[in-house]
Design a protein around this motif. Structure first.
Motif, PDB file in Angstrom:
ATOM      1  N   GLY A 102       0.853  -1.459  -0.164  1.00  0.00           N
ATOM      2  CA  GLY A 102      -0.035   0.048  -0.091  1.00  0.00           C
ATOM      3  C   GLY A 102       0.910   1.324   0.111  1.00  0.00           C
ATOM      4  N   ILE A 104       2.116   3.514   2.163  1.00  0.00           N
ATOM      5  CA  ILE A 104       3.120   3.636   3.182  1.00  0.00           C
ATOM      6  C   ILE A 104       4.368   2.850   2.677  1.00  0.00           C
ATOM      7  N   ARG A 124      -3.438  -2.107  -2.123  1.00  0.00           N
ATOM      8  CA  ARG A 124      -4.374  -1.504  -1.866  1.00  0.00           C
ATOM      9  C   ARG A 124      -3.733   0.227  -2.173  1.00  0.00           C
TER      10      ARG A 124
HETATM   11 MG   LIG Z   1      -2.051   2.098   3.441  1.00  0.00          MG
END
Ligand SMILES: [Mg+2]
Ligand SMILES: O=C([O-])CC(=O)C(=O)O
Length: 212
Positions: A102, A104, A124
Protein backbone atom coordinates in the motif's frame (compact mmCIF):
# COMPACT_ATOMS: atom_id res chain seq x y z
CA UNK A 1 11.98 -1.15 9.48
CA UNK A 2 9.43 1.50 10.36
CA UNK A 3 7.33 -1.18 12.09
CA UNK A 4 8.28 -3.00 15.29
CA UNK A 5 8.09 -6.76 14.72
CA UNK A 6 10.23 -9.85 15.25
CA UNK A 7 11.84 -11.02 12.01
CA UNK A 8 13.06 -14.49 13.02
CA UNK A 9 10.39 -16.10 10.78
CA UNK A 10 12.10 -14.63 7.68
CA UNK A 11 14.81 -16.35 5.62
CA UNK A 12 17.40 -13.91 4.29
CA UNK A 13 19.80 -14.60 1.38
CA UNK A 14 23.30 -13.25 0.73
CA UNK A 15 23.40 -10.08 -1.37
CA UNK A 16 23.80 -10.46 -5.16
CA UNK A 17 25.46 -8.53 -8.00
CA UNK A 18 23.16 -6.15 -9.86
CA UNK A 19 23.60 -5.99 -13.66
CA UNK A 20 24.67 -2.70 -15.27
CA UNK A 21 21.67 -0.35 -15.62
CA UNK A 22 22.55 0.89 -19.14
CA UNK A 23 21.26 -2.06 -21.21
CA UNK A 24 18.11 -2.27 -19.05
CA UNK A 25 17.34 1.41 -19.63
CA UNK A 26 17.86 0.81 -23.34
CA UNK A 27 15.51 -2.20 -23.27
CA UNK A 28 12.97 0.05 -21.54
CA UNK A 29 12.68 2.10 -24.75
CA UNK A 30 10.94 -0.89 -26.37
CA UNK A 31 7.45 -2.34 -25.76
CA UNK A 32 7.23 -5.35 -23.44
CA UNK A 33 5.57 -7.32 -26.26
CA UNK A 34 8.58 -6.75 -28.53
CA UNK A 35 11.05 -7.79 -25.82
CA UNK A 36 8.99 -10.93 -25.29
CA UNK A 37 9.07 -11.65 -29.03
CA UNK A 38 12.87 -11.24 -28.94
CA UNK A 39 13.14 -14.00 -26.37
CA UNK A 40 11.00 -16.45 -28.31
CA UNK A 41 7.83 -15.13 -26.60
CA UNK A 42 8.94 -16.58 -23.26
CA UNK A 43 9.38 -14.92 -19.86
CA UNK A 44 6.08 -13.03 -20.00
CA UNK A 45 4.02 -13.01 -16.83
CA UNK A 46 0.48 -14.33 -16.60
CA UNK A 47 -2.11 -11.96 -18.06
CA UNK A 48 -3.69 -11.59 -14.61
CA UNK A 49 -0.74 -9.44 -13.47
CA UNK A 50 -1.99 -6.00 -14.53
CA UNK A 51 -0.83 -2.40 -14.12
CA UNK A 52 -2.65 -0.73 -11.24
CA UNK A 53 -0.89 2.60 -11.93
CA UNK A 54 -1.84 3.11 -15.60
CA UNK A 55 0.70 4.76 -17.85
CA UNK A 56 3.70 4.22 -15.54
CA UNK A 57 6.35 2.07 -17.20
CA UNK A 58 8.59 -0.14 -15.08
CA UNK A 59 12.26 -1.11 -15.62
CA UNK A 60 14.80 -2.41 -13.12
CA UNK A 61 16.20 -5.56 -11.56
CA UNK A 62 14.45 -8.24 -9.53
CA UNK A 63 14.51 -8.24 -5.73
CA UNK A 64 12.53 -11.42 -5.03
CA UNK A 65 10.28 -11.66 -1.98
CA UNK A 66 8.01 -14.49 -0.89
CA UNK A 67 5.40 -13.65 1.70
CA UNK A 68 2.60 -15.59 3.28
CA UNK A 69 -0.71 -14.49 1.76
CA UNK A 70 -2.19 -11.54 3.62
CA UNK A 71 1.12 -10.67 5.35
CA UNK A 72 3.82 -8.13 4.52
CA UNK A 73 6.54 -8.48 7.17
CA UNK A 74 8.92 -9.77 4.48
CA UNK A 75 8.29 -6.68 2.31
CA UNK A 76 9.05 -4.30 5.18
CA UNK A 77 12.28 -6.17 5.93
CA UNK A 78 13.29 -6.32 2.25
CA UNK A 79 13.25 -2.53 2.02
CA UNK A 80 16.04 -2.32 4.64
CA UNK A 81 18.51 -3.84 2.16
CA UNK A 82 16.96 -2.77 -1.16
CA UNK A 83 19.07 -0.76 -3.62
CA UNK A 84 18.07 1.99 -6.05
CA UNK A 85 16.85 0.41 -9.29
CA UNK A 86 15.55 -2.73 -7.57
CA UNK A 87 12.01 -3.88 -8.35
CA UNK A 88 10.13 -5.66 -5.55
CA UNK A 89 8.89 -8.92 -7.10
CA UNK A 90 6.49 -10.42 -4.59
CA UNK A 91 4.99 -13.89 -4.52
CA UNK A 92 2.00 -13.57 -2.19
CA UNK A 93 0.63 -16.96 -3.25
CA UNK A 94 -1.73 -15.28 -5.76
CA UNK A 95 -4.08 -14.22 -2.96
CA UNK A 96 -6.23 -11.25 -3.98
CA UNK A 97 -8.54 -11.05 -0.97
CA UNK A 98 -6.07 -9.19 1.24
CA UNK A 99 -3.55 -6.58 0.11
CA UNK A 100 0.11 -7.05 1.05
CA UNK A 101 1.17 -3.60 -0.25
CA UNK A 102 0.00 0.00 0.00
CA UNK A 103 0.88 3.67 0.12
CA UNK A 104 3.14 3.68 3.20
CA UNK A 105 5.29 0.92 1.69
CA UNK A 106 5.04 2.89 -1.55
CA UNK A 107 6.50 5.99 0.08
CA UNK A 108 9.32 3.86 1.51
CA UNK A 109 9.98 2.54 -2.01
CA UNK A 110 10.18 6.06 -3.43
CA UNK A 111 12.55 7.09 -0.62
CA UNK A 112 14.83 4.12 -1.41
CA UNK A 113 14.82 4.64 -5.19
CA UNK A 114 12.87 1.45 -5.89
CA UNK A 115 11.98 1.29 -9.61
CA UNK A 116 8.62 -0.45 -9.15
CA UNK A 117 6.63 -3.27 -7.60
CA UNK A 118 5.16 -6.46 -9.10
CA UNK A 119 2.84 -8.52 -6.90
CA UNK A 120 1.39 -11.98 -7.47
CA UNK A 121 -1.28 -10.99 -4.99
CA UNK A 122 -3.08 -7.76 -4.14
CA UNK A 123 -2.28 -4.14 -3.34
CA UNK A 124 -4.41 -1.30 -1.98
CA UNK A 125 -4.14 2.51 -1.97
CA UNK A 126 -3.88 2.56 -5.76
CA UNK A 127 -4.83 6.26 -6.10
CA UNK A 128 -1.95 7.18 -3.79
CA UNK A 129 0.50 4.88 -5.61
CA UNK A 130 -0.50 6.49 -8.91
CA UNK A 131 -0.08 10.00 -7.44
CA UNK A 132 3.40 9.23 -6.09
CA UNK A 133 4.42 7.78 -9.47
CA UNK A 134 5.46 4.30 -8.31
CA UNK A 135 4.93 1.80 -11.17
CA UNK A 136 2.89 -0.98 -9.55
CA UNK A 137 1.55 -4.18 -11.11
CA UNK A 138 -0.61 -6.72 -9.27
CA UNK A 139 -3.01 -9.62 -9.68
CA UNK A 140 -5.69 -7.76 -7.73
CA UNK A 141 -6.76 -4.83 -5.58
CA UNK A 142 -8.29 -5.17 -2.12
CA UNK A 143 -8.95 -2.68 0.68
CA UNK A 144 -8.29 -5.37 3.31
CA UNK A 145 -4.97 -4.78 5.04
CA UNK A 146 -2.20 -7.27 5.80
CA UNK A 147 -0.73 -8.76 8.99
CA UNK A 148 2.94 -8.53 9.93
CA UNK A 149 4.00 -11.90 11.30
CA UNK A 150 5.80 -13.65 8.44
CA UNK A 151 7.02 -16.10 7.39
CA UNK A 152 8.73 -15.19 4.14
CA UNK A 153 11.93 -15.30 2.11
CA UNK A 154 14.07 -12.46 0.76
CA UNK A 155 16.47 -12.75 -2.16
CA UNK A 156 15.64 -16.38 -3.07
CA UNK A 157 14.11 -17.06 -6.51
CA UNK A 158 10.30 -16.71 -6.58
CA UNK A 159 7.50 -17.55 -8.97
CA UNK A 160 5.53 -14.45 -9.96
CA UNK A 161 2.80 -14.61 -12.60
CA UNK A 162 4.09 -18.10 -13.59
CA UNK A 163 7.63 -16.83 -14.28
CA UNK A 164 10.59 -17.85 -12.11
CA UNK A 165 12.36 -14.61 -11.12
CA UNK A 166 15.96 -14.68 -9.91
CA UNK A 167 17.67 -11.87 -8.01
CA UNK A 168 19.23 -9.46 -10.52
CA UNK A 169 17.13 -10.49 -13.51
CA UNK A 170 15.89 -7.55 -15.59
CA UNK A 171 12.15 -6.87 -15.33
CA UNK A 172 10.13 -4.50 -17.51
CA UNK A 173 6.48 -3.52 -17.51
CA UNK A 174 4.10 -1.42 -19.61
CA UNK A 175 0.39 -1.28 -20.31
CA UNK A 176 0.50 -4.78 -21.84
CA UNK A 177 2.09 -6.48 -18.81
CA UNK A 178 5.44 -7.75 -17.52
CA UNK A 179 8.47 -9.45 -19.08
CA UNK A 180 11.45 -10.90 -17.21
CA UNK A 181 14.88 -11.17 -18.88
CA UNK A 182 17.39 -13.53 -17.21
CA UNK A 183 20.46 -11.66 -15.96
CA UNK A 184 22.92 -13.49 -18.23
CA UNK A 185 20.78 -12.79 -21.33
CA UNK A 186 20.20 -9.04 -20.95
CA UNK A 187 22.72 -7.95 -23.61
CA UNK A 188 21.74 -10.69 -26.06
CA UNK A 189 18.04 -9.89 -25.60
CA UNK A 190 18.71 -6.19 -26.21
CA UNK A 191 20.39 -7.04 -29.53
CA UNK A 192 17.53 -9.34 -30.54
CA UNK A 193 14.97 -6.68 -29.54
CA UNK A 194 16.71 -4.08 -31.73
CA UNK A 195 16.66 -6.56 -34.65
CA UNK A 196 12.97 -7.32 -34.05
CA UNK A 197 12.21 -3.59 -33.97
CA UNK A 198 13.99 -3.13 -37.31
CA UNK A 199 12.09 -6.08 -38.80
CA UNK A 200 8.75 -4.59 -37.68
CA UNK A 201 9.72 -1.15 -39.04
CA UNK A 202 10.38 -2.79 -42.43
CA UNK A 203 6.94 -4.44 -42.31
CA UNK A 204 5.25 -1.13 -41.43
CA UNK A 205 7.04 0.60 -44.30
CA UNK A 206 5.28 -1.75 -46.75
CA UNK A 207 1.79 -0.82 -45.53
CA UNK A 208 1.27 2.46 -47.49
CA UNK A 209 1.92 0.65 -50.78
CA UNK A 210 -1.02 -1.65 -50.04
CA UNK A 211 -3.48 1.26 -49.91
CA UNK A 212 -5.05 2.15 -53.26
MG1 LIG B 1 -1.96 2.14 3.36
O1 LIG C 1 -1.02 -1.51 5.96
C1 LIG C 1 -0.14 -2.05 5.25
O2 LIG C 1 0.78 -2.73 5.71
C2 LIG C 1 -0.23 -1.91 3.76
C3 LIG C 1 -0.58 -0.52 3.45
O3 LIG C 1 -1.73 -0.15 3.32
C4 LIG C 1 0.50 0.47 3.35
O4 LIG C 1 1.67 0.11 3.30
O5 LIG C 1 0.16 1.65 3.27
Amino acid sequence: MIITAATDSLQLSPDWDRPAPGPIQELAQYPVALIGDAQSRMGLMHAAIRPVTPGLRLAGTVLPIQTREGDNLAIHRALDDARPGDVLVINANSDTNRACFGDILGELCIARGIAGVVIDGATRDVAELQAMGLPTFARGISPAGPFKYGPGTLGAPVACGNVVCHPGDAILGDSDGIVVVPKHLITATLEKTRAQDNAEAAMRAKIPALVH
